[in-house]
Design a protein around this motif. Structure first.
Motif, PDB file in Angstrom:
ATOM      1  N   UNK A 553      51.747  -5.196 -65.119  1.00 18.92           N
ATOM      2  CA  UNK A 553      53.039  -4.141 -65.050  1.00 18.92           C
ATOM      3  C   UNK A 553      54.343  -5.006 -65.368  1.00 18.92           C
ATOM      4  N   UNK A 554      54.423  -6.302 -64.641  1.00 18.44           N
ATOM      5  CA  UNK A 554      55.442  -7.264 -65.008  1.00 18.44           C
ATOM      6  C   UNK A 554      55.581  -7.645 -66.437  1.00 18.44           C
ATOM      7  N   UNK A 555      54.357  -8.011 -66.920  1.00 18.82           N
ATOM      8  CA  UNK A 555      54.322  -8.540 -68.292  1.00 18.82           C
ATOM      9  C   UNK A 555      54.572  -7.547 -69.121  1.00 18.82           C
ATOM     10  N   UNK A 556      54.282  -6.203 -69.067  1.00 13.40           N
ATOM     11  CA  UNK A 556      54.799  -5.302 -69.940  1.00 13.40           C
ATOM     12  C   UNK A 556      56.285  -5.052 -69.961  1.00 13.40           C
ATOM     13  N   UNK A 557      56.947  -5.129 -68.790  1.00 15.33           N
ATOM     14  CA  UNK A 557      58.217  -4.875 -68.772  1.00 15.33           C
ATOM     15  C   UNK A 557      59.128  -6.195 -69.306  1.00 15.33           C
ATOM     16  N   UNK A 558      58.521  -7.276 -69.176  1.00 14.43           N
ATOM     17  CA  UNK A 558      59.188  -8.537 -69.776  1.00 14.43           C
ATOM     18  C   UNK A 558      59.168  -8.587 -71.037  1.00 14.43           C
ATOM     19  N   UNK A 559      58.195  -7.971 -71.779  1.00 10.99           N
ATOM     20  CA  UNK A 559      57.807  -8.213 -73.213  1.00 10.99           C
ATOM     21  C   UNK A 559      57.299  -9.980 -73.531  1.00 10.99           C
ATOM     22  N   UNK A 560      57.752 -10.082 -74.526  1.00 12.90           N
ATOM     23  CA  UNK A 560      57.381 -11.550 -75.025  1.00 12.90           C
ATOM     24  C   UNK A 560      58.370 -12.734 -74.560  1.00 12.90           C
ATOM     25  N   UNK A 561      59.435 -12.375 -73.743  1.00 14.04           N
ATOM     26  CA  UNK A 561      60.432 -13.289 -73.335  1.00 14.04           C
ATOM     27  C   UNK A 561      59.791 -14.748 -72.697  1.00 14.04           C
TER      28      UNK A 561
END
Length: 587
Positions: A553-561
């Motif tokens: 869930x965190x990875x999806x919200x943070x994107x590729x940053x």
């Protein structure tokens, strides 16, 4: 030139008769309202000045209480109640828990003793006390004075306690505890007060008895320690005024060709004076608006007089005189007695509405300032600053309960702390944890987060509450990266200082949670609960030393940053389904 006709003369005469009361009333209103606005401004400035004075005195009193406590400990050692080395250890422990002091000096001038006791993480030094301050401490028990720009010294006399059979033996060498007071804290307080109450359009000054600046706002060139004796506002002081006497002076003065209004108040306990002033055009902006509306009313009354003449004069005079009485009530702050309603739609009605709005604005402004000051004072001792700000702005209620909100939760735990604590000195481990948590807290604040709680050797932080943040996931991951970078440099010092290398396990998860006040009516805590918190805790629990585990869930919200490496699915304790996790490769 043709003579004026009787009709023209009659119109002119009746218009003059009708307009005269209106003109007089407008002048009276302007005069009465000028006094009312002036009184309101002076009351507001006096209230703000009391806040500045309280902050100044509280700063010195906080350091004084710590110095007196240290002097009492050394007094017990001087009387033989405790050992010298135990007294030094107790004072060092006292200093380690204080935010305002980093070190104190114990000095016995007659014995040539001068020892600085400081925090383990500090290299601060404390200068020797001047003889004048030592004499003051001999007389009063404590002495305080400004010894340099933005710096003061507080000296407490060390006195042995009375023995069981009578007073302690006199005649031994006098001892003193010296603590340094960093007065630059006051400059930040002045800036915050000026911005909060006046939007920065004000001048604030704290000066010592030599009229040298201690802290200021809005005064270019009034750096700490600079001479401010040439400022025009001191002309309000009576000749020979002594700042150790209580004085409060309110009134106007001229400054560079501009009319100012301000207040001066002395602080006898410190020998200081605090002052606040600002230009009259800024302070009396509401009065200028009132005058403009008064002129509009007068113009309207003239047009009306041309049509209705004498009949209109009496009709206009009565409500104008009523407005004069209402203005006097405003000046006396008798809000409940005001009667500014009515259905008139002419210029008098407009003036009544303007006066009513001005009265409402004055009453609400004073009530809001008093409410906010009391609320901040009451809540600031118990709650996090971000929660207090949200409550003051009305964004967060004080009642029990919560609401759903998207958040990111971070858990950071010291890996293998229990074996380390069992094999090492407890005081050193507490000092290490304090250093670690201080920096982790600073990192959380730097990225806009809130420290929810400390659980043993673990810290829990939240983003997205109490204030919503669209980028809460990116903020949490950026904080986790900074925590790992901090460990790289901090461990070098800790290996030398404590013979320990700290390793963190960090878990980050994002999702919807319940945020709000949890507890009882007598004791509540602002916190975050829900499955998103449990998952973040489980991720931290399975993280390897110096590893950051991140949920999908965190990875999806943070994107590729951020550099996130997939680790596959894992079974987390207490969850029936598997969880996809990632590792954050901090650079």
């Amino acid at each position: 030139m043709r003579p004026l006709s009787l009709k023209t003369k009659a119109i002119a005469l009746f218009s003059a008769i009708a307009l005269a009361p209106v003109a007089v009333a407008v002048v009276l209103l302007a005069d009465v309202n000028q006094r009312a606005v002036r009184t309101s401004e002076e009351s507001l400035q006096a209230a703000i000045l009391s806040e500045v004075a309280s902050a100044s005195i509280q700063l010195v009193r906080d350091v004084e209480s710590d110095a007196v406590a240290a002097a009492a400990i050394f007094g017990h050692a001087a009387g033989g109640a405790i050992r010298d080395e135990d007294a030094v250890a107790s004072v060092r422990a006292l200093v380690a828990t204080r935010a305002l002091i980093d070190a104190v000096r114990l000095e016995v001038p007659e014995a040539g003793i001068g020892t600085v006791i400081r925090k383990a993480s500090s290299s601060a030094d404390v200068p020797a006390a001047p003889p004048a301050l030592r004499r003051l401490a001999d007389e009063r028990g404590v002495g305080f004075g400004v010894v340099g720009p933005a710096r003061g010294l507080l000296v407490a006399r060390v006195r042995p306690p009375e023995a069981a059979g009578g007073p302690a033996a006199a005649g031994g060498p006098a001892g003193y505890v010296v603590a340094q007071v960093e007065l630059d804290v006051l400059a930040r307080d002045l800036a915050a007060i000026a911005e909060r109450h006046f939007g920065g359009e004000v001048r604030l000054l704290i000066a010592d008895h030599d009229r040298r600046a201690i802290a200021s706002f809005g005064l270019p060139g009034a750096a700490p320690g600079s001479d401010v004796s040439a400022l025009p506002l001191w002309s309000k002081l009576p000749p020979g005024a002594v700042w150790t006497d209580k004085l409060t002076l309110v009134g106007p003065h001229d400054e560079g060709g501009h009319r100012m209004i301000g207040v001066i108040e002395t602080l006898p306990d410190l020998g200081w004076a605090v002052a606040i002033w600002r230009p009259e055009p800024v302070a009396f902006a509401a009065l200028d608006e009132m005058r403009r509306r008064g002129l509009a009313v007068a113009a309207g009354a003239l047009v009306l007089a041309l049509a209705l003449a004498v009949f209109t004069a009496g009709h206009v005079t009565r409500p104008i005189l009523h407005l004069v009485a209402q203005a006097r009530l405003i000046g006396a702050r008798r809000w409940r007695e005001l009667a500014l309603g009515g259905a008139r739609r002419d210029e008098i009605g407009e003036l009544t509405t303007s006066l009513g709005r001005m009265a409402d604005d004055l009453e609400q402004g004073e009530a809001e300032i008093a409410r906010e000051a009391k609320l901040r004072g009451d809540l600031g001792r118990f709650m996090d600053k971000a929660v207090v700000d949200a409550i003051v702005r009305g964004e967060h209620p004080l009642a029990l309960g919560g609401k759903r909100a998207p958040v990111s939760v971070l858990f950071a735990d010291v890996v293998g702390f229990t074996p380390l604590a069992e094999s090492r000195d407890a005081e050193r481990m507490v000092a290490l944890l304090n250093e670690l948590f201080s920096m982790l807290t600073e990192i959380v604040f730097r990225h806009g987060g809130t420290v929810d709680k400390f659980i043993g050797d673990c810290v829990m932080a939240v983003w997205g509450a109490p204030l919503a943040q669209e980028d809460h996931a990116r903020r949490a991951l950026a904080a986790a990266e900074d925590m790992m970078r901090f460990l790289e440099t901090a461990n070098e010092e800790w290996r030398e200082k404590y013979d320990i290398e700290v390793r963190l396990g960090i878990g980050v998860n994002s999702g919807e949670a319940i945020v709000g006040n949890i507890g009882s009516d007598k004791r509540m805590e602002y916190t975050v609960i829900g499955d998103v918190v449990n998952v973040a805790s489980r991720l931290e629990a399975i993280a390897a030393p110096n590893q950051v585990l991140v949920s999908e869930a965190t990875r999806d919200l943070a994107g590729d940053a951020f550099p996130l490496r997939a680790l596959g699915e894992r079974n987390l304790t207490g969850r029936k389904t598997t969880t996809v996790i990632y590792a954050l490769d901090a650079g």
